[in-house]
Design a protein around this motif. Structure first.
Motif, PDB file in Angstrom:
ATOM      1  N   ILE A 157       0.963  -1.156   0.067  1.00  0.00           N
ATOM      2  CA  ILE A 157       0.071   0.058  -0.018  1.00  0.00           C
ATOM      3  C   ILE A 157       0.894   1.417  -0.071  1.00  0.00           C
ATOM      4  N   ARG A 158       0.610   2.282  -0.907  1.00  0.00           N
ATOM      5  CA  ARG A 158       1.254   3.420  -0.920  1.00  0.00           C
ATOM      6  C   ARG A 158       0.252   4.603  -0.661  1.00  0.00           C
ATOM      7  N   GLY A 159       0.632   5.479   0.080  1.00  0.00           N
ATOM      8  CA  GLY A 159      -0.080   6.568   0.508  1.00  0.00           C
ATOM      9  C   GLY A 159       0.740   8.083   0.429  1.00  0.00           C
ATOM     10  N   LEU A 160      -0.078   9.144   0.842  1.00  0.00           N
ATOM     11  CA  LEU A 160       0.893  10.299   0.800  1.00  0.00           C
ATOM     12  C   LEU A 160       1.932  10.199   1.717  1.00  0.00           C
ATOM     13  N   GLY A 161       2.848  10.891   1.632  1.00  0.00           N
ATOM     14  CA  GLY A 161       4.022  10.884   2.120  1.00  0.00           C
ATOM     15  C   GLY A 161       5.377  10.589   1.508  1.00  0.00           C
ATOM     16  N   TYR A 215       0.316  13.744   7.954  1.00  0.00           N
ATOM     17  CA  TYR A 215       0.753  12.219   7.835  1.00  0.00           C
ATOM     18  C   TYR A 215      -0.276  11.455   6.936  1.00  0.00           C
ATOM     19  N   GLY A 216       0.787  10.659   6.016  1.00  0.00           N
ATOM     20  CA  GLY A 216      -0.003   9.913   5.179  1.00  0.00           C
ATOM     21  C   GLY A 216       0.363   8.416   5.732  1.00  0.00           C
ATOM     22  N   LEU A 217      -0.028   7.566   4.993  1.00  0.00           N
ATOM     23  CA  LEU A 217       0.552   5.938   5.120  1.00  0.00           C
ATOM     24  C   LEU A 217       2.121   5.938   5.011  1.00  0.00           C
ATOM     25  N   SER A 218       2.338   6.746   4.298  1.00  0.00           N
ATOM     26  CA  SER A 218       3.973   6.526   3.737  1.00  0.00           C
ATOM     27  C   SER A 218       4.757   7.834   4.294  1.00  0.00           C
ATOM     28  N   GLY A 219       4.311   8.378   5.065  1.00  0.00           N
ATOM     29  CA  GLY A 219       5.299   9.348   5.994  1.00  0.00           C
ATOM     30  C   GLY A 219       4.681  10.765   6.020  1.00  0.00           C
ATOM     31  N   SER A 220       5.457  11.559   6.616  1.00  0.00           N
ATOM     32  CA  SER A 220       5.089  13.228   6.714  1.00  0.00           C
ATOM     33  C   SER A 220       5.113  13.852   5.503  1.00  0.00           C
ATOM     34  N   VAL A 221       4.006  14.745   5.512  1.00  0.00           N
ATOM     35  CA  VAL A 221       3.680  15.366   4.311  1.00  0.00           C
ATOM     36  C   VAL A 221       3.913  16.893   4.451  1.00  0.00           C
ATOM     37  N   TYR A 222       4.740  17.547   3.467  1.00  0.00           N
ATOM     38  CA  TYR A 222       5.167  19.054   3.957  1.00  0.00           C
ATOM     39  C   TYR A 222       4.888  19.732   2.652  1.00  0.00           C
ATOM     40  N   GLY A 223       4.768  21.254   2.742  1.00  0.00           N
ATOM     41  CA  GLY A 223       4.131  21.929   1.580  1.00  0.00           C
ATOM     42  C   GLY A 223       3.949  23.533   1.955  1.00  0.00           C
ATOM     43  N   LYS A 224       3.630  24.229   1.289  1.00  0.00           N
ATOM     44  CA  LYS A 224       3.206  25.657   1.519  1.00  0.00           C
ATOM     45  C   LYS A 224       1.878  26.167   2.074  1.00  0.00           C
ATOM     46  N   ARG A 225       1.669  26.822   2.968  1.00  0.00           N
ATOM     47  CA  ARG A 225       0.300  27.175   3.290  1.00  0.00           C
ATOM     48  C   ARG A 225       0.113  28.907   2.810  1.00  0.00           C
ATOM     49  N   THR A 226      -1.016  29.024   2.262  1.00  0.00           N
ATOM     50  CA  THR A 226      -1.384  30.102   1.908  1.00  0.00           C
ATOM     51  C   THR A 226      -3.028  30.363   2.085  1.00  0.00           C
ATOM     52  N   ARG A 227      -3.442  31.419   1.486  1.00  0.00           N
ATOM     53  CA  ARG A 227      -4.909  31.858   1.352  1.00  0.00           C
ATOM     54  C   ARG A 227      -5.514  32.125  -0.139  1.00  0.00           C
ATOM     55  N   LEU A 228      -6.392  31.329  -0.358  1.00  0.00           N
ATOM     56  CA  LEU A 228      -7.346  31.722  -1.334  1.00  0.00           C
ATOM     57  C   LEU A 228      -8.501  33.047  -0.951  1.00  0.00           C
ATOM     58  N   LYS A 229      -8.649  33.896  -2.116  1.00  0.00           N
ATOM     59  CA  LYS A 229      -9.721  34.811  -1.925  1.00  0.00           C
ATOM     60  C   LYS A 229     -10.850  34.316  -1.833  1.00  0.00           C
ATOM     61  N   SER A 230     -11.393  33.148  -2.645  1.00  0.00           N
ATOM     62  CA  SER A 230     -12.521  32.732  -2.437  1.00  0.00           C
ATOM     63  C   SER A 230     -12.531  31.064  -3.189  1.00  0.00           C
ATOM     64  N   LEU A 231     -13.545  30.355  -2.495  1.00  0.00           N
ATOM     65  CA  LEU A 231     -13.777  29.070  -3.275  1.00  0.00           C
ATOM     66  C   LEU A 231     -15.326  29.145  -3.302  1.00  0.00           C
ATOM     67  N   SER A 232     -15.761  28.735  -4.456  1.00  0.00           N
ATOM     68  CA  SER A 232     -17.215  28.516  -4.880  1.00  0.00           C
ATOM     69  C   SER A 232     -17.637  27.402  -5.396  1.00  0.00           C
ATOM     70  N   ILE A 233     -18.644  26.833  -4.533  1.00  0.00           N
ATOM     71  CA  ILE A 233     -19.417  25.465  -4.799  1.00  0.00           C
ATOM     72  C   ILE A 233     -20.771  25.868  -5.262  1.00  0.00           C
TER      73      ILE A 233
END
Length: 446
Positions: A88-92, A238-256
């Protein structure tokens, strides 16, 4: 309450074979049932019985197979029959994990019963979500449950209703939005609009109730899916395959459709963590628990439909961890708790005595040893307020703002780190047997 980030779990199972699979059937005349769930870090934790053993599962729309883990003390009771080995392979960023495929298991969720449930059993002591959530977690279930029912998720009341499709009747709802779903590898996808640098961009997102973040986007310069200059690098989970890193920021909006969420938290995970997630080329990211919890959700896999209605969480402010500390409930510690009592005596035995009529009241103080959870720092963001104050990975938090840490759950303790910019945090920690004090202020990076 603000929530600590916990990663969505998007599984890709090898080999990708189609195997015979039983169905859930509701064992009552109504052909519907209702259960309660725990909402922890925006994740739904539901009670599940596997071969008669009561367990706790994450209910996760982002998984196509039912995964069982953390069962080292339950293996014999569960009567799991080992079959073929798979990976099984997951995020990480780590390697895949080995698992065993088991058939003909009996699984019960409320009054829903499946007598031929396939399980993928992971025997890996490192795969344990309990420290990150503060309660035991034994597995994850998604498609195998959702495929058989129309499922109503009431995040505001922490309850779940599920109905056999032929018995479910949609009510008229002028305040609802209905959106068609696409499916890929038995996982639901929704198309929404995100606003980046004044431009509305349609994106196809995995609906992932097994992720506690708000929104993940995969960087794509051609589409305009890139983090703004106002971002910071962070641990995402965390995912099944380890830690997950990335960049955090904000969006002006999300529309559904006509529902618009503003100033939405978004994370752009590093490519190394999402190589398998990007196998579906049309996918642009994930819509996770901190968005979903803002709605009453109806999921109808048979009709490929999701129906949404705003709930009391809809206008809740999007926040994030401003301390740089990620905690884990890691082990236990012995705590001496004060226990003050009073008792009536007829004679003065040398204690502090106060006359009360003809009796004497004696005040005594003693201590009892109790087993309490230990909350340990397991991630520390570089150049964060906590790191600059001198805290280190491995520190055990004893007190926060002069309150004993054992008075709180892991979620409540982490809530302090999601406060307002400038909030003062005072920590007393244990480091290699030494008691140390630290102080810092929360800082907003966005």
């Amino acid at each position: 309450m603000k929530k600590v980030v916990f990663v969505l779990i998007c599984l890709f199972i090898l080999p990708l074979e189609i195997l015979s699979q039983g169905n859930f059937i509701i064992q009552n005349k109504r052909k519907s049932d209702k259960i309660r769930f725990q909402l922890i870090n925006n994740l739904m934790i539901i009670p599940v019985k596997v071969n008669g053993v009561e367990m706790s599962f994450i209910l996760d729309t982002g998984v196509s197979k039912t995964i069982l883990f953390n069962i080292f003390n339950l293996e014999e009771t569960l009567n799991i029959k080992n079959a073929q080995e798979i990976a099984i392979r997951g995020l990480g960023e780590g390697a895949s994990v080995e698992a065993l495929h088991s058939k003909n298991n009996i699984v019960e969720i409320g009054e829903a019963l499946n007598i031929n449930q396939e399980l993928y059993v992971v025997y890996n002591s490192n795969l344990n979500f309990a420290p990150r959530l503060g309660i035991p977690i034994h597995g994850i279930i998604g498609y195998d449950f959702f495929k058989d029912f129309v499922v109503e998720i009431y995040y505001s009341s922490k309850s779940l209703k599920f109905h056999e499709p032929e018995k479910y009747k949609y009510s008229n709802c002028k305040k609802c939005e209905s959106v068609l779903l696409d499916f890929h590898n038995k996982k639901p996808y929704i198309t929404v609009l995100v606003t980046i640098d004044g431009r509305e961009i349609p994106v196809k997102l995995l609906i992932d109730s097994g992720g506690s973040d708000s929104l993940w986007l995969f960087e794509d310069a051609e589409l305009g899916l890139i983090p703004s200059d106002n971002n910071f690098t962070d641990f995402l989970g965390y995912g099944l395959s380890g830690s997950v890193y990335g960049k955090r920021t904000r969006l002006k909006s999300l529309s559904i459709n006509n529902f618009v969420l503003e100033n939405v938290n978004v994370a752009f995970p590093e490519d190394a963590s999402i190589l398998f997630a990007k196998q579906h080329e049309a996918r642009n990211g994930s819509l996770a628990g901190n968005i979903l919890k803002r709605f009453h959700v109806v999921l109808d896999y048979e009709k490929s439909l999701i129906r949404l209605k705003k709930n009391r969480f809809f206008k809740e402010h999007f926040s994030y961890n401003k301390s740089g500390i990620e905690l884990e409930q890691n082990g236990i510690r012995l705590v001496a708790e004060k226990n003050s009592i009073s008792r009536l005596l007829s004679l003065d035995d040398g204690n502090e005595v106060v006359k009360k009529g003809d009796a004497r009241v004696v005040y005594e103080t003693n201590y009892k040893l109790s087993v309490k959870p230990a909350f340990t720092i397991i991630e520390l963001r570089k150049d964060s307020p906590a790191e600059r104050a001198g805290l280190e990975v491995g520190d055990i938090i004893l007190k926060i703002n002069n309150k004993e840490s054992f008075q709180f759950s892991l979620q409540e303790l982490t809530h302090y780190f999601y406060g307002k910019e400038g909030d003062r945090i005072r920590l007393k920690v244990e480091r290699l047997g030494e008691i140390l004090d630290f102080e810092f202020k929360l800082e907003s990076l966005l």
